[in-house]
Design an enzyme around this catalytic site. Structure first.
Site, PDB file in Angstrom:
ATOM      1  N   LYS A  95       0.835  -1.181  -0.110  1.00 42.28           N
ATOM      2  CA  LYS A  95      -0.155  -0.035   0.069  1.00 42.28           C
ATOM      3  C   LYS A  95       1.044   1.174   0.027  1.00 42.28           C
ATOM      4  CE  LYS A  95      -4.186  -1.800   2.273  1.00 42.28           C
ATOM      5  NZ  LYS A  95      -3.731  -3.128   2.549  1.00 42.28           N
ATOM      6  N   HIS A 138     -13.572  -3.297   9.815  1.00 48.52           N
ATOM      7  CA  HIS A 138     -12.886  -2.949   8.122  1.00 48.52           C
ATOM      8  C   HIS A 138     -13.257  -3.973   7.096  1.00 48.52           C
ATOM      9  CE1 HIS A 138     -10.964   0.464  10.223  1.00 48.52           C
ATOM     10  NE2 HIS A 138     -10.330  -0.471  10.998  1.00 48.52           N
ATOM     11  N   GLU A 166      -2.298   6.278   8.354  1.00 50.79           N
ATOM     12  CA  GLU A 166      -3.029   7.433   7.651  1.00 50.79           C
ATOM     13  C   GLU A 166      -3.843   8.097   8.507  1.00 50.79           C
ATOM     14  OE1 GLU A 166      -3.342   5.433   3.095  1.00 50.79           O
ATOM     15  OE2 GLU A 166      -5.221   5.286   4.405  1.00 50.79           O
ATOM     16  N   ARG A 199      -7.459  -8.404  -8.524  1.00 49.39           N
ATOM     17  CA  ARG A 199      -8.079  -9.580  -8.748  1.00 49.39           C
ATOM     18  C   ARG A 199      -9.728  -9.031  -9.060  1.00 49.39           C
ATOM     19  NH1 ARG A 199     -10.710  -9.584  -3.785  1.00 49.39           N
ATOM     20  NH2 ARG A 199      -9.490  -8.910  -1.896  1.00 49.39           N
TER      21      ARG A 199
END
Length: 670
Positions: A116, A235, A200, A297
């Site tokens: 990421k 999440h 973040e 994917r």
């Protein structure tokens, strides 16, 4: 065009790929573990090859064995589905080296988006907006804590190699950072073999909106509109829908363009999803969305995109890998209606969503058609084991409008009937029925904000459900008695009906539901059975009893429910929920004296990863006691009340069975 495809996966997605491949006239090859020898995807495929033992590390993650199966079967291509090896760049390269096509993007594209932190740098270079944060290599806890302070709380810790909510923790205050970081790193290491994280800024009112993209080897890149996946827990996505509620056209255009630019920037090919966080604090705006990650994917939620576009995305994948151009240009892809999908899991929402394992003794899904689609990977009699993800099906509904799709989904979820494992069907039904969800104003904090409404905890069975259970037991006893009579069937002494010369036959049935005893007075009439519950107004007269279904009149209203009787247990299935009652044996004195352990048990088989308490500790309600890793997730077991720890029976690294005692509380605590 390829002529055969091996599906390197299991469950629902393997069945899904097989269906499309078969409709295209392709030969299908399945692979399976020892635990999946009788699985549905094995039954559906033209051929199937054993990979190894149940554990994924010894079967579905064994690249060498999968490639050996491809060689033996003569497969042209390998479709990885999602999960397992679907985003493994080394596997994509190994397929190429073995001369078999990988149904997915090039290895370089997988690598580019696999971490990421690096992906966000690439996106910044491609002018795709990203969330403020730290994406560097320094993993020193003190340094990361300082970076979190700079960004400003709340922050989100995310595994750089992660997905599906694994290795992700929200931190609201500096004092909680160290513990959350350690937990995220442990989970990331266990799930991905990499404990690196990024930090973040946590957007205060986030909407999770993603865009489906497709690219071919001829330079064509398109998007197939957006999906809203904002309803989540830990999440992980719970509800997905397309298009996103309240999405203005200028924002749709901007997000679609950004997603296509992201795909072009890494030389993408095949199906991919670019995920964004949208700041909805002032409504959805074209200048308030940020790149989060790209999944290289097919996504679990791809059916909602298929429902609103009329396209088969698996077919698109197989055509792209066959070096064909994309079937449609951007302006030929049309958006029609609205679709909503939920993931049916074997899990208990009232036990912190812990996965549920066991044999499917009853398994009925809603009928497909008229806007309802069911993607399923199991069948009656299958075993839901500890080894794999507990998703057993997806329920999708389409309508001309969002509310039409939502209402259809509510009805479909009410028709789900499962015995043998606990499912989240009733919880999902409550989610999509909630006024906030109906308004389309939900964000990623929706479930947490409405926990008391959506998760009220264990509830006593309603009177009508208990009456159904008593009626089912009484009827079953009558049928069993009739079947057991091997003497003269015309003798009045072998008549098990309710007729009596004087009065009517009757008995008292005791049921135990959620540890609460219920007494039901049963009266056997000549043509029916009536049930009256103490302390309840419910009264049931038999209307019809069929195999597994009871139709009855309850307080003047005709109702129906599914029933399953096994030994001394009765399950009643209605409106997506399953209520289980035990029939206590009056001669079993030990059962009456059974008491709770007075501590915490392992909710399922797993590995202890962390222990926070020791004997003598006084802890408050909700305090973390032990962390258990099971089904690829780390679960925290918390104190149920203010208690004193008398004994700790496990240490980090222990493998424990479901039901094993882990922590014992001081018996003197009230």
């Amino acid at each position: 065009m390829i002529t055969s495809v091996l599906i390197a996966n299991r469950g629902e997605i393997a069945c899904r790929v097989i269906e499309t491949a078969r409709s295209m006239g392709l030969r299908t090859i399945a692979v399976y573990s020892e635990a999946d020898a009788n699985a549905l995807h094995v039954e559906m495929a033209d051929e199937a090859y054993l990979l190894g033992p149940a554990a994924a590390a010894e079967s579905y993650l064994r690249q060498d064995r999968i490639l050996d199966a491809a060689r033996k079967s003569g497969a042209d291509a390998i479709h990885p589905g999602y999960g397992f090896l679907s985003e493994n760049a080394e596997f994509a390269e190994a397929c190429a080296d073995a001369g078999v096509l990988f149904v997915g993007p090039p290895a370089d594209a997988i690598r580019a988006m696999g971490l990421k932190d690096r992906a966000k740098v690439l996106m910044q270079d491609a002018n795709v907006p990203v969330v403020p944060g730290y994406h560097g290599d320094n993993q020193d806890p003190v340094f990361l804590a300082a970076e979190a302070e700079k960004i400003g709380y709340p922050v989100l810790i995310k595994a750089v190699a992660g997905g599906g909510g694994k290795g992700m923790r929200r931190v609201d205050a500096a004092g909680d950072f160290d513990k959350a970081l350690a937990s995220a790193q442990r989970e990331a290491k266990a799930a991905f073999g990499d404990d690196h994280v990024l930090i973040e800024k946590f957007v205060s009112r986030p909407r999770h909106i993603e865009v489906q993209v497709f690219a071919d080897a001829h330079g064509n890149v398109v998007h197939l509109f957006e999906r809203d996946c904002s309803v989540q827990r830990r999440h992980q996505k719970v509800v997905e829908e397309a298009p996103a509620p309240g999405m203005p056209q200028d924002m749709r255009d901007a997000m679609g363009k950004a997603a296509c630019e992201a795909a072009r920037a890494i030389g993408y090919r095949g199906a991919g999803t670019v995920e964004f966080i949208a700041d909805a604090s002032e409504g959805l705006r074209a200048d308030r969305f940020y790149f989060m990650e790209m999944n290289t994917r097919l996504q679990v939620e791809h059916p909602v995109t298929e429902m609103i576009t009329g396209q088969d995305l698996v077919e698109w994948q197989l055509r792209v890998v066959s070096n064909e151009e994309l079937p449609l240009k951007q302006d030929e892809i049309l958006l029609d209606g609205h679709a909503v999908e939920v993931r049916l899991y074997a899990e208990d929402p009232n036990k912190q969503f812990f996965p549920s394992t066991g044999k499917l003794k009853e398994f009925w899904m809603p009928e497909e058609g008229d806007g309802v689609r069911i993607d399923v990977g199991v069948q009656l009699g299958d075993e839901i084991s500890i080894y794999y993800d507990p998703m057993i099906a997806k329920v999708i509904a389409w309508g001309d409008t969002r509310d039409a799709a939502r209402q259809l989904l509510i009805k479909a979820l009410g028709d789900v009937e499962v015995v043998g494992v606990t499912t989240n069907a009733a919880f999902l039904k409550d989610v999509v029925s909630h006024p906030v969800f109906a308004s389309g104003e939900m964000d990623t904090g929706f479930i947490e904000a409405h926990t008391t409404e959506l998760l009220p905890g264990k509830q006593a069975a309603p009177a009508d459900i208990a009456a159904f259970a008593a009626l089912a037991l009484a009827q079953n006893r009558t049928l069993q008695a009739a079947r057991g009579s091997d003497a003269d069937p015309y003798s009045p002494w072998n008549d098990v009906g309710g007729w009596r010369l004087v009065g009517t036959a009757g008995e008292t049935i005791t049921l135990l539901g959620r540890d609460t005893p219920l007494a039901a007075e049963v009266t056997y009439g000549a043509d029916d059975i009536a049930v009256s519950l103490e302390d309840a107004e419910g009264r049931v007269s038999t209307y019809r009893v069929a195999e597994g279904v009871i139709e009855a009149v309850v307080n003047g209203a005709r109702m129906s429910a599914g029933v399953h009787i096994e030994d001394d247990t009765i399950s009643v299935m209605k409106d997506g929920a399953t209520w289980t009652f035990d029939v206590p044996d009056p001669l079993d004195v030990d059962a009456a004296d059974a008491a709770a352990l007075g501590g915490v048990e392992a909710p399922m088989t797993g590995k202890i990863t962390q222990v926070w308490v020791k004997a003598g500790d006084s802890v408050q309600r909700g305090a973390p006691l032990i962390a258990l890793e099971a089904m690829k997730m780390e679960h925290t077991l918390n104190a149920p009340a203010d208690v004193t720890v008398a004994e700790v029976l496990a240490v980090a690294g222990d493998q424990v069975e479901g039901g094993a005692a882990l922590v014992v509380f001081d018996a003197s605590d009230e």
